[in-house]
Motif scaffolding. Structure first.
Motif, PDB file in Angstrom:
ATOM      1  N   GLY A  78      -7.950  43.049  52.552  1.00  0.00           N
ATOM      2  CA  GLY A  78      -9.004  44.008  52.221  1.00  0.00           C
ATOM      3  C   GLY A  78     -10.245  43.333  51.687  1.00  0.00           C
ATOM      4  O   GLY A  78     -10.555  42.192  52.021  1.00  0.00           O
ATOM      5  N   ASN A  79     -10.952  44.009  50.825  1.00  0.00           N
ATOM      6  CA  ASN A  79     -12.233  43.531  50.314  1.00  0.00           C
ATOM      7  C   ASN A  79     -12.066  42.662  49.068  1.00  0.00           C
ATOM      8  O   ASN A  79     -10.971  42.556  48.504  1.00  0.00           O
ATOM      9  N   THR A  80     -13.172  42.049  48.656  1.00  0.00           N
ATOM     10  CA  THR A  80     -13.205  41.180  47.484  1.00  0.00           C
ATOM     11  C   THR A  80     -14.337  41.611  46.564  1.00  0.00           C
ATOM     12  O   THR A  80     -15.445  41.882  47.030  1.00  0.00           O
ATOM     13  N   LEU A  81     -14.060  41.668  45.273  1.00  0.00           N
ATOM     14  CA  LEU A  81     -15.094  41.901  44.267  1.00  0.00           C
ATOM     15  C   LEU A  81     -15.400  40.565  43.610  1.00  0.00           C
ATOM     16  O   LEU A  81     -14.482  39.810  43.285  1.00  0.00           O
ATOM     17  N   THR A  82     -16.688  40.263  43.415  1.00  0.00           N
ATOM     18  CA  THR A  82     -17.082  38.980  42.826  1.00  0.00           C
ATOM     19  C   THR A  82     -18.047  39.209  41.668  1.00  0.00           C
ATOM     20  O   THR A  82     -18.671  40.260  41.551  1.00  0.00           O
ATOM     21  N   GLU A  83     -18.138  38.171  40.816  1.00  0.00           N
ATOM     22  CA  GLU A  83     -19.082  38.250  39.695  1.00  0.00           C
ATOM     23  C   GLU A  83     -20.500  38.109  40.200  1.00  0.00           C
ATOM     24  O   GLU A  83     -20.707  37.479  41.238  1.00  0.00           O
ATOM     25  N   PRO A  84     -21.469  38.722  39.557  1.00  0.00           N
ATOM     26  CA  PRO A  84     -21.332  39.556  38.365  1.00  0.00           C
ATOM     27  C   PRO A  84     -20.707  40.906  38.727  1.00  0.00           C
ATOM     28  O   PRO A  84     -21.071  41.525  39.727  1.00  0.00           O
ATOM     29  N   PHE A  85     -19.759  41.334  37.904  1.00  0.00           N
ATOM     30  CA  PHE A  85     -19.068  42.591  38.157  1.00  0.00           C
ATOM     31  C   PHE A  85     -19.926  43.768  37.682  1.00  0.00           C
ATOM     32  O   PHE A  85     -20.635  43.670  36.687  1.00  0.00           O
ATOM     33  N   ARG A  86     -19.824  44.855  38.411  1.00  0.00           N
ATOM     34  CA  ARG A  86     -20.624  46.054  38.149  1.00  0.00           C
ATOM     35  C   ARG A  86     -20.393  46.570  36.735  1.00  0.00           C
ATOM     36  O   ARG A  86     -19.264  46.679  36.271  1.00  0.00           O
ATOM     37  N   GLY A  87     -21.476  46.848  36.031  1.00  0.00           N
ATOM     38  CA  GLY A  87     -21.412  47.446  34.710  1.00  0.00           C
ATOM     39  C   GLY A  87     -21.094  46.491  33.569  1.00  0.00           C
ATOM     40  O   GLY A  87     -20.881  46.924  32.448  1.00  0.00           O
ATOM     41  N   VAL A  88     -21.070  45.190  33.850  1.00  0.00           N
ATOM     42  CA  VAL A  88     -20.773  44.210  32.796  1.00  0.00           C
ATOM     43  C   VAL A  88     -22.083  43.606  32.304  1.00  0.00           C
ATOM     44  O   VAL A  88     -22.804  42.962  33.066  1.00  0.00           O
ATOM     45  N   PHE A  89     -22.379  43.821  31.016  1.00  0.00           N
ATOM     46  CA  PHE A  89     -23.614  43.322  30.429  1.00  0.00           C
ATOM     47  C   PHE A  89     -23.368  42.348  29.285  1.00  0.00           C
ATOM     48  O   PHE A  89     -24.300  41.752  28.755  1.00  0.00           O
ATOM     49  N   SER A  90     -22.106  42.231  28.884  1.00  0.00           N
ATOM     50  CA  SER A  90     -21.690  41.280  27.859  1.00  0.00           C
ATOM     51  C   SER A  90     -20.208  40.991  28.119  1.00  0.00           C
ATOM     52  O   SER A  90     -19.570  41.686  28.914  1.00  0.00           O
ATOM     53  N   PRO A  91     -19.635  39.973  27.491  1.00  0.00           N
ATOM     54  CA  PRO A  91     -18.238  39.618  27.776  1.00  0.00           C
ATOM     55  C   PRO A  91     -17.287  40.811  27.616  1.00  0.00           C
ATOM     56  O   PRO A  91     -17.417  41.608  26.693  1.00  0.00           O
ATOM     57  N   VAL A  92     -16.334  40.915  28.560  1.00  0.00           N
ATOM     58  CA  VAL A  92     -15.432  42.064  28.628  1.00  0.00           C
ATOM     59  C   VAL A  92     -13.983  41.598  28.758  1.00  0.00           C
ATOM     60  O   VAL A  92     -13.687  40.686  29.514  1.00  0.00           O
ATOM     61  N   GLU A  93     -13.103  42.266  28.039  1.00  0.00           N
ATOM     62  CA  GLU A  93     -11.651  42.136  28.189  1.00  0.00           C
ATOM     63  C   GLU A  93     -11.133  43.417  28.833  1.00  0.00           C
ATOM     64  O   GLU A  93     -11.614  44.500  28.539  1.00  0.00           O
ATOM     65  N   GLY A  94     -10.149  43.307  29.712  1.00  0.00           N
ATOM     66  CA  GLY A  94      -9.524  44.489  30.289  1.00  0.00           C
ATOM     67  C   GLY A  94     -10.409  45.267  31.233  1.00  0.00           C
ATOM     68  O   GLY A  94     -10.315  46.494  31.306  1.00  0.00           O
ATOM     69  N   TYR A  95     -11.247  44.572  32.000  1.00  0.00           N
ATOM     70  CA  TYR A  95     -12.134  45.220  32.970  1.00  0.00           C
ATOM     71  C   TYR A  95     -11.276  45.978  33.987  1.00  0.00           C
ATOM     72  O   TYR A  95     -10.315  45.441  34.536  1.00  0.00           O
ATOM     73  N   SER A  96     -11.619  47.214  34.247  1.00  0.00           N
ATOM     74  CA  SER A  96     -10.811  48.083  35.103  1.00  0.00           C
ATOM     75  C   SER A  96     -11.219  47.976  36.572  1.00  0.00           C
ATOM     76  O   SER A  96     -12.388  48.129  36.917  1.00  0.00           O
TER      77      SER A  96
END
Length: 107
Positions: A78-96
């Protein structure tokens, strides 16, 4: 004149992947390891209507610990998601991240 500081890094340190499809899915999580950006991967098998977490990874260097960041999440076939991830503006744990019923990764 107004001086602006550096912005926060847009890093994702761990992800929670939920499979909303009716079939088992495999995903490959790629981490960029500090300090030199070497890549490491983790393969997760996620059951139908289940979820798994790709935990934060730490690297010990001298007297400190550095945190790896998730650089991509790829759905097998299927598809791939890459950084920068959508909606991330500062360091994140547990990104959904969700595998939809149609078998597509979404964040």
């Amino acid at each position: 004149m107004v001086s602006l500081g550096a912005r926060a890094p847009q890093h994702v340190y761990s992800v929670v992947i939920t499979n909303k499809s009716s079939t088992e899915r495999q995903v490959k999580v790629t981490y960029k390891m500090p300090p030199n950006g070497v890549e490491e991967t983790l393969v997760l098998t996620i059951p139908p209507n289940g979820s798994k977490r790709a935990e934060r990874r730490l690297v010990a260097q001298d007297l400190m610990k550095l945190t790896a960041r998730v650089s991509s999440v790829a759905l097998q076939g299927g598809n791939t998601l890459t950084e920068p991830f959508r909606g991330v503006f500062s360091p994140v744990e547990g990104y959904s991240i969700v595998i939809t019923s149609d078998g597509v990764l979404q964040s």
